[in-house]
Design an enzyme around this catalytic site. Structure first.
Site, mmCIF file in Angstrom:
data_model
loop_
_atom_site.group_PDB
_atom_site.id
_atom_site.type_symbol
_atom_site.label_atom_id
_atom_site.label_comp_id
_atom_site.label_asym_id
_atom_site.label_seq_id
_atom_site.Cartn_x
_atom_site.Cartn_y
_atom_site.Cartn_z
ATOM 1 N N LYS A 293 17.756 28.015 79.484
ATOM 2 C CA LYS A 293 16.857 27.258 80.344
ATOM 3 C C LYS A 293 16.468 25.946 79.654
ATOM 4 O O LYS A 293 17.306 25.115 79.429
ATOM 5 C CB LYS A 293 15.657 28.141 80.699
ATOM 6 C CG LYS A 293 16.054 29.545 81.215
ATOM 7 C CD LYS A 293 16.830 29.444 82.481
ATOM 8 C CE LYS A 293 17.253 30.725 83.159
ATOM 9 N NZ LYS A 293 17.731 31.840 82.449
ATOM 10 N N ASP B 60 8.090 36.746 76.134
ATOM 11 C CA ASP B 60 9.179 35.894 76.623
ATOM 12 C C ASP B 60 8.551 34.533 76.926
ATOM 13 O O ASP B 60 7.774 34.381 77.865
ATOM 14 C CB ASP B 60 9.800 36.522 77.880
ATOM 15 C CG ASP B 60 10.957 35.684 78.430
ATOM 16 O OD1 ASP B 60 10.991 34.466 78.190
ATOM 17 O OD2 ASP B 60 11.819 36.260 79.128
ATOM 18 N N ARG C 159 30.179 36.939 63.110
ATOM 19 C CA ARG C 159 29.232 37.829 63.794
ATOM 20 C C ARG C 159 27.997 38.056 62.924
ATOM 21 O O ARG C 159 26.879 38.182 63.409
ATOM 22 C CB ARG C 159 29.903 39.171 64.162
ATOM 23 C CG ARG C 159 28.912 40.199 64.710
ATOM 24 C CD ARG C 159 29.576 41.311 65.511
ATOM 25 N NE ARG C 159 30.699 41.920 64.836
ATOM 26 C CZ ARG C 159 30.609 42.812 63.844
ATOM 27 N NH1 ARG C 159 29.433 43.203 63.415
ATOM 28 N NH2 ARG C 159 31.703 43.314 63.295
ATOM 29 N N TYR D 59 10.976 38.812 84.500
ATOM 30 C CA TYR D 59 12.310 38.447 84.961
ATOM 31 C C TYR D 59 13.067 39.718 85.388
ATOM 32 O O TYR D 59 13.022 40.738 84.697
ATOM 33 C CB TYR D 59 13.035 37.704 83.838
ATOM 34 C CG TYR D 59 14.490 37.507 84.138
ATOM 35 C CD1 TYR D 59 14.891 36.770 85.252
ATOM 36 C CD2 TYR D 59 15.465 38.078 83.335
ATOM 37 C CE1 TYR D 59 16.232 36.613 85.545
ATOM 38 C CE2 TYR D 59 16.808 37.919 83.628
ATOM 39 C CZ TYR D 59 17.183 37.190 84.743
ATOM 40 O OH TYR D 59 18.508 37.046 85.043
HETATM 41 C C1 LIG Z 1 12.004 34.216 81.928
HETATM 42 C C2 LIG Z 1 13.427 34.615 81.711
HETATM 43 N N1 LIG Z 1 13.737 35.366 80.650
HETATM 44 C C3 LIG Z 1 15.007 35.749 80.405
HETATM 45 C C4 LIG Z 1 16.040 35.402 81.246
HETATM 46 C C5 LIG Z 1 17.442 35.845 80.956
HETATM 47 O O1 LIG Z 1 18.142 34.820 80.322
HETATM 48 P P1 LIG Z 1 19.735 34.630 80.423
HETATM 49 O O2 LIG Z 1 20.056 34.332 81.845
HETATM 50 O O3 LIG Z 1 19.984 33.522 79.466
HETATM 51 O O4 LIG Z 1 20.354 35.903 79.986
HETATM 52 C C6 LIG Z 1 15.760 34.608 82.361
HETATM 53 C C7 LIG Z 1 16.856 34.214 83.286
HETATM 54 O O5 LIG Z 1 16.648 33.670 84.331
HETATM 55 C C8 LIG Z 1 14.414 34.212 82.600
HETATM 56 O O6 LIG Z 1 14.092 33.478 83.675
#
Ligand SMILES: Cc1ncc(COP(=O)(O)O)c(C=O)c1O
Length: 378
Positions: A196, A171, A47, A99
């Site tokens: 992704k 992000d 961890r 998101y």
């Molecule tokens: C732009 C973006 N940021 C963060 C996330 C969250 O990621 P995770 O699904 O790996 O938790 C997503 C999920 O679709 C996303 O599209």
């Protein structure tokens, strides 16, 4: 070194303990110590630290031109761990079409611990400035935004944050470090849902955070260790393997996305296409200044909800579901999927309508994708 070489030769691609050309999966929770007084040396407990995870963290950090990287069990674990460095009474300004999961934790989870949030259209830098209060501590951005592909001026927004002593967080999932490097444009923290494009094969959930400041790194390290939402060694290895082909995948994704964006806009029944690669996209020029490509994701509106559903239920090649960034095309319905948790009135205000489809264009032969869309539309 050019970006395509950098994704392969990060400088940490060889295992420093064995010379293995693929970092081994150190599938272990604890490490033997020879002296109880040297617990801080080397690895202790997975961890806290694990050699496979560490290799991914270092690779991602170098790709984003940062100082320290942290890998988490998902993008949401990464996002929530970053928000956890703030506390009661702190206010965060976030761009409005983020998101849905990030929206949810900012409006449902963190307010329970006394944190506040305001959403702004971050394409309007004056609106960003106006939203800053005395207790604002951070500016949270996504560009291109999700799902409407709005473009925020990263240099301008991060400069506003710097002047107001805020931490700017970006992000960068949609762009990947191959196409956009927010730290180089003034951001303090970069986040990826590595589920992704970094993983790239729809076979892992993962999240990455990269910073270039030691004080911030210390804060995130403390949360990563104590909150413990870390990535496992096998998943870290999968993301590293994905990163090796990032260049070829992103180039094919973008080639296909551009073809489809141009084609679909000319089809009867399609009202609007959102893709920053299109010359008439309002953020096209700005995006070109801060990124080296347009990515794989586009959204489009049909004239009627019925036609949107006909397309989604008629396509055969793409996965119809949540997520994006896989080698295979993925078609999503934001209103019921990625943005389902956003209240209806806010979705309407943002333009996340019931006839909006998000398309993460995969690396298939584009002619087959177009033929598939064509048959679904008939
Ligand atoms: C732009 C973006 N940021 C963060 C996330 C969250 O990621 P995770 O699904 O790996 O938790 C997503 C999920 O679709 C996303 O599209």
């Amino acid at each position: 070194m050019k970006p395509g070489t950098r994704v392969l030769h990060t400088g940490v691609e060889i295992d420093k303990y064995t010379g293995a050309a693929s970092i081994p999966i150190y599938q272990v929770s604890t490490f033997n110590k020879t002296d109880v007084h040297s617990l801080d040396e080397g690895y202790i407990y997975s961890r806290t630290n694990n050699p496979t995870r560490e290799a991914l963290e270092e690779a991602a950090c170098r790709l984003e031109y940062g100082n320290k990287g942290f890998a988490f069990a998902s993008g949401m674990a990464a996002i929530s761990s970053v928000f956890s460095i703030f506390g009661s009474g702190d206010h965060i300004v976030a761009c409005s079409d983020i998101y849905g999961g990030a929206h949810e934790v900012l409006t449902e989870l963190f307010p329970r611990f006394g944190m506040e949030v305001s959403f702004v259209d971050a394409t309007d830098l004056d609106a960003v400035k106006k939203a800053i209060r005395k207790n604002t501590k951070a500016l949270y951005l996504e560009t291109p935004s999700n799902p409407l592909m709005r473009i925020t001026d990263l240099r301008g927004a991060c400069e506003i944050a710097r002047q107001a002593d805020l931490i700017s967080i970006v992000d960068n999932t949609f762009m990947t470090p191959y196409l956009q490097n927010p730290l180089r444009l003034g951001a303090d923290i970069v986040i990826h849902s590595a589920t992704k494009f970094l993983g790239g094969h729809s076979d892992v959930t993962a999240g990455i955070v990269i910073v270039d400041d030691d004080e911030l790194a210390g804060k995130i390290a403390a949360i990563q260790k104590s909150f413990g939402a870390v990535i496992g060694p096998m998943d870290a290895w999968l993301v590293m393997r994905g990163i090796k082909t990032l260049k070829v995948r992103m180039e094919q994704h973008e080639h296909n996305a551009m073809e489809i964006a141009n084609w679909i806009g000319k089809q009867p029944g399609i009202a609007k296409v959102y893709y920053p690669g299109l010359k008439d996209h309002p953020g096209h020029h700005l995006h070109k200044e801060q990124s080296s490509g347009f990515g794989a994701v586009l959204s489009f509106q049909t004239n009627t909800i019925g036609f949107a559903k006909k397309i989604m239920h008629g396509i055969k090649l793409p996965v119809l579901g949540v997520s994006l960034g896989g080698v295979e095309s993925i078609m999503s319905y934001p209103v019921l999927m990625s943005h389902a948790s956003i209240p209806q009135d806010q979705k309407e205000a943002l333009g996340i309508s019931e006839d909006l489809i998000r398309f993460s264009v995969g690396i298939e032969d584009v002619e087959d994708l177009i033929a598939d869309l064509e048959q679904a539309m008939k």
